[in-house]
Enzyme design. Structure first.
Site, PDB file in Angstrom:
ATOM      1  CG  ASN A   1     -40.153  22.839 -65.794  1.00 50.11           C
ATOM      2  OD1 ASN A   1     -39.097  22.362 -65.389  1.00 50.11           O
ATOM      3  ND2 ASN A   1     -41.244  22.886 -65.036  1.00 50.11           N
TER       4      ASN A   1
ATOM      5  CG  HIS B   1     -35.365  19.713 -61.899  1.00 53.81           C
ATOM      6  ND1 HIS B   1     -35.638  19.955 -63.231  1.00 53.81           N
ATOM      7  CD2 HIS B   1     -36.487  20.064 -61.227  1.00 53.81           C
ATOM      8  CE1 HIS B   1     -36.861  20.444 -63.351  1.00 53.81           C
ATOM      9  NE2 HIS B   1     -37.397  20.514 -62.149  1.00 53.81           N
TER      10      HIS B   1
END
Length: 486
Positions: free
Chosen positions: A129, A56
């Site tokens: 997500n 990420h």
């Protein structure tokens, strides 16, 4: 425009003679060590990066608010959800999972969704997500999954073969990979995708009644995705298309928004549900647990400093508020440790004292010292228990959310089997019943293209025979045909 600019200073506030020329011995002589401002400037420059997130890495974000639109007090006693119309400030960070800093925003990847509620009872962080499922269900495999998405240790190059080798040996990944290889793997913007908790959490109401829940943030802009060709074309046009789109939309006051819908499962249902409800590789069918509208999330303020407010934002899955807690979801339980530890590694043990990470309410505990600490309690005691009025836990008001655990032998094992714990049922349903014919065509094309780029034949064969054919025989046959076509 003609106003005199303020005088430049050192970090200590002292005035500086020049910000253009170094101090030297004569016109052409060497630079002098006594040029303390030059030394300070260079020393700070080579230290102005903090370690990247392990994954990420590339992302962006903005601030806004969450507003309660429906009464949910029958399910949770969380204070920030206790009244219709109540607003709570938020920070939302979007990201790609495998993409490094500088990577194209449009590349095929799962997008991260890290949301912080700055509540009156402390920060509540919800990390998920843009997909309702994940690649693995046991955290033991999580580092291996991430490693398979990164670079080869010898060449430093990305490897589709490494990814497909891991996926095809991990059947639980089939649901997530089906989503990833569809057009949902290339969202047109962060504004045009949903956000999900993916994991399961616990809600508890004022009477102590408990529920299992999943969060679904539905975009009010509508779902929009790139095709694979459009996503690849965007690489040449704008590497930062998602980051730019979000900032520009907020700047023109086209504030992106999402509707929060909750799936709520009665506590008792989990024991004999047809598949394990805490398995993050599966979704709860909506016909079993219809989504219930809770509120609305709006982003209306861009960060003033990207590094200070987005890069240094440290989200922690362990940040709960009374009325919300974890579940037996193994990925959640491991994340309770991993996320906070990641932030302590990146920005130090006192990362929660950075403005973007500070809660709105007063912090009272006995942690002390460490690098970069500036909050302190003066002459108050630094230990508990004490006789001098220091803060004290209140087990009557604040109780840890819990569930019944049947005692047994300590062992390493998979989740207890449920009737429909099959890794290929849900991705097969997604392919046959949810996707349109066009979406199925795109899925096949995306899989074939990805499998054709440097993936060894044995891995291709396993991906076809032991993976996609088990998801759906037609899908497996079409992928096999695409791989064998000249």
């Amino acid at each position: 425009m003609n106003e005199q600019p303020p005088a430049i200073t050192t970090e200590a506030g002292g005035p500086v003679e020049s910000d253009e020329s170094s101090l030297t011995a004569g016109t052409n002589g060497p630079i002098l060590m006594q040029d303390t401002y030059l030394i300070e400037k260079l020393a700070h420059f080579v230290r102005e990066r903090v370690p990247d997130r392990v994954y990420h890495v590339k992302g962006g974000g903005a601030f806004g608010y969450f507003e309660v639109t429906d009464d949910v007090t029958e399910w949770t006693r969380a204070a920030f959800l206790n009244g219709v119309g109540k607003r709570t400030p938020v920070l939302l960070r979007f990201s790609s999972v495998a993409g490094e800093e500088g990577y194209p925003d449009s590349d095929r990847d799962v997008r991260g969704w890290a949301l912080r509620f700055y509540t009156e009872e402390g920060n509540y962080d919800l990390v998920g997500n843009n997909t309702p499922v994940f690649f693995v269900r046991d955290p033991m495999k999580f580092p291996d999954f991430i490693h398979s998405q990164e670079r080869l240790p010898d060449s430093g190059l990305r490897s589709n073969n490494m990814q497909w080798d891991f996926w095809s040996l991990s059947p639980e990944s089939a649901h997530q990979v089906t989503v990833l290889m569809s057009d949902r793997g290339t969202p047109r913007s962060w504004r045009h995708m949903n956000g999900y908790s993916s994991d399961t959490y616990m809600w508890e109401n004022a009477g102590g009644e408990k529920f299992w829940v999943k969060y679904h943030f539905k975009t009010e802009q509508g779902i929009q995705n790139f095709t694979d060709a459009e996503a690849k074309a965007m690489r040449a046009e704008d590497l930062d298309c998602h980051r730019r789109d979000l900032r520009e939309a907020i700047s023109r006051e086209d504030h992106p928004s999402w509707r929060l819908e909750m799936q709520i499962m009665p506590y008792e249902d989990a024991a004999d549900y047809r598949f394990n409800p805490f398995d993050v590789t599966k979704v709860w069918p909506h016909e079993d647990y219809p989504p219930i509208t809770v509120g609305r999330l709006v982003l209306n303020r861009n960060p003033e400093n990207f590094f200070a407010q987005i890069v240094q934002a440290g989200f922690d899955v362990a940040n709960f508020v009374p009325g919300i807690g974890p579940s037996p979801d193994r990925m959640v339980l491991a994340r309770l440790f991993a996320y906070g530890d990641s932030s302590r590694y990146r920005t130090g043990p006192n990362y929660t004292q950075l403005p973007v990470n500070q809660p709105l309410n007063e912090v009272r505990n006995y942690n002390k010292d460490g690098p970069m600490r500036f909050r302190h309690n003066g002459n108050q005691p630094v230990y508990a228990p004490n006789s001098y009025g220091g803060p004290k836990a209140d087990s009557g008001r604040y109780r840890d959310p819990s569930w019944f655990v049947e005692a047994g032998e300590i062992m390493r094992t998979a989740y207890e089997a449920h009737r429909d714990d099959d890794d290929f049922i849900q991705p097969g349903t997604l392919y046959r019943q949810v996707m349109t014919e066009t979406e199925r065509d795109h899925l096949v094309g995306n899989i074939v293209a990805h499998l054709s780029e440097g993936v060894e034949r044995p891995v291709q064969d396993r991906a076809v025979n032991d993976y996609w054919t088990k998801v759906d025989p037609d899908l497996g046959a079409r992928v096999a045909h695409g791989l064998r076509a000249p």
